[in-house]
Write a protein that holds these residues in place. Structure first.
Motif, PDB file in Angstrom:
ATOM      1  N   GLU A  78     -72.791  -8.833  65.922  1.00 17.81           N
ATOM      2  CA  GLU A  78     -72.963  -7.440  66.359  1.00 17.81           C
ATOM      3  C   GLU A  78     -71.615  -6.751  66.393  1.00 17.81           C
ATOM      4  O   GLU A  78     -70.574  -7.391  66.545  1.00 17.81           O
ATOM      5  N   ARG A  79     -71.655  -5.425  66.217  1.00 18.04           N
ATOM      6  CA  ARG A  79     -70.432  -4.628  66.320  1.00 18.04           C
ATOM      7  C   ARG A  79     -70.050  -4.503  67.790  1.00 18.04           C
ATOM      8  O   ARG A  79     -70.910  -4.400  68.649  1.00 18.04           O
ATOM      9  N   ARG A  80     -68.740  -4.505  68.041  1.00 12.57           N
ATOM     10  CA  ARG A  80     -68.250  -4.310  69.402  1.00 12.57           C
ATOM     11  C   ARG A  80     -67.869  -2.852  69.599  1.00 12.57           C
ATOM     12  O   ARG A  80     -67.347  -2.219  68.671  1.00 12.57           O
ATOM     13  N   PHE A  85     -66.070  -7.125  65.909  1.00 10.27           N
ATOM     14  CA  PHE A  85     -67.385  -7.756  65.946  1.00 10.27           C
ATOM     15  C   PHE A  85     -67.432  -8.831  67.035  1.00 10.27           C
ATOM     16  O   PHE A  85     -66.413  -9.355  67.452  1.00 10.27           O
ATOM     17  N   ARG A  86     -68.626  -9.161  67.434  1.00  9.20           N
ATOM     18  CA  ARG A  86     -68.877 -10.314  68.291  1.00  9.20           C
ATOM     19  C   ARG A  86     -69.798 -11.228  67.493  1.00  9.20           C
ATOM     20  O   ARG A  86     -70.861 -10.808  67.038  1.00  9.20           O
ATOM     21  N   TYR A  88     -71.974 -14.666  67.613  1.00  9.24           N
ATOM     22  CA  TYR A  88     -72.602 -15.709  68.419  1.00  9.24           C
ATOM     23  C   TYR A  88     -73.053 -16.794  67.459  1.00  9.24           C
ATOM     24  O   TYR A  88     -73.702 -16.507  66.448  1.00  9.24           O
ATOM     25  N   GLN A 148     -69.197 -17.844  71.531  1.00  8.26           N
ATOM     26  CA  GLN A 148     -69.051 -16.395  71.410  1.00  8.26           C
ATOM     27  C   GLN A 148     -67.609 -16.130  70.979  1.00  8.26           C
ATOM     28  O   GLN A 148     -66.667 -16.545  71.650  1.00  8.26           O
ATOM     29  N   ASP A 150     -65.051 -13.052  69.769  1.00  7.03           N
ATOM     30  CA  ASP A 150     -64.788 -11.630  69.586  1.00  7.03           C
ATOM     31  C   ASP A 150     -63.710 -11.491  68.521  1.00  7.03           C
ATOM     32  O   ASP A 150     -62.684 -12.185  68.562  1.00  7.03           O
ATOM     33  N   ASP A 152     -61.322  -8.677  66.159  1.00  3.54           N
ATOM     34  CA  ASP A 152     -60.871  -7.294  66.048  1.00  3.54           C
ATOM     35  C   ASP A 152     -61.302  -6.744  64.692  1.00  3.54           C
ATOM     36  O   ASP A 152     -61.979  -7.439  63.902  1.00  3.54           O
TER      37      ASP A 152
END
Length: 171
Positions: A78-80, A85-86, A88, A148, A150, A152
């Motif tokens: 998913e976009r942060r 992005f994140r 999983y 998870q 994260d 940039d």
């Protein structure tokens, strides 16, 4: 790389079949699980403690052939907010059911891995585990190890964590 399924004609399988049977016998490949291992799987499922955090709201998906039943990895991206992005990444939590030193563990150590032959699959764990309670089947909450990460906007990792979680793949 694109993967193409291998389909063998009945004639080819008839010619190769006896050689595969001979190879499995020569290598002493176990085609069935001992009763004590199957009983241990039943017991492990009955006694499992599923106290994992709830991550079933994340829409995970697996990347496996449509007929696969032993789905051990799933992901969600998913976009942060603010960019990046994140990611999983879930791996089926086999340790929820397979305890160190148990008959399931001893059998898995003997087998080492799931073996895929053109005519059959020889699983690492009994199907109750590998194709059911440990498999990240769509629509079924399952225990997993959940990473998870994260990232940039350039794809650099800015944070990572791992936890035990219940996940539910969508497809």
């Amino acid at each position: 790389m694109r993967r193409r399924p291998v389909h063998m004609s009945d004639e080819a399988l008839d010619a190769l079949g006896p050689a595969l049977v001979e190879l499995r016998a020569e290598l002493k490949i176990p085609l069935v699980f001992p009763k004590r291992v199957l009983k241990a799987a039943d017991k492990a499922v009955a006694e499992a403690q599923l106290d994992h955090k709830d991550a079933t709201d994340l829409p995970f998906f697996t990347i496996d052939p449509p007929t696969s039943k032993d789905l051990d990895q799933a992901m969600h991206l998913e976009r942060r907010p603010g960019g990046g992005f994140r990611v999983y990444y879930a791996i089926a939590d086999v340790a929820t059911y397979v305890r160190s030193g148990s008959p399931l563990d001893v059998e898995a150590r003997d087998r080492i891995e799931t073996l895929y032959f053109p005519d059959l699959k020889v699983p690492l764990h009994p199907p109750l585990l590998s194709e059911d309670v440990v498999s990240l089947l769509p629509g079924k909450p399952r225990p997993a190890l959940l990473w998870q990460h994260d990232l940039d906007a350039d794809g650099n990792v800015t944070a990572s964590s791992v936890s035990r979680a219940m996940v539910c793949s969508r497809a």
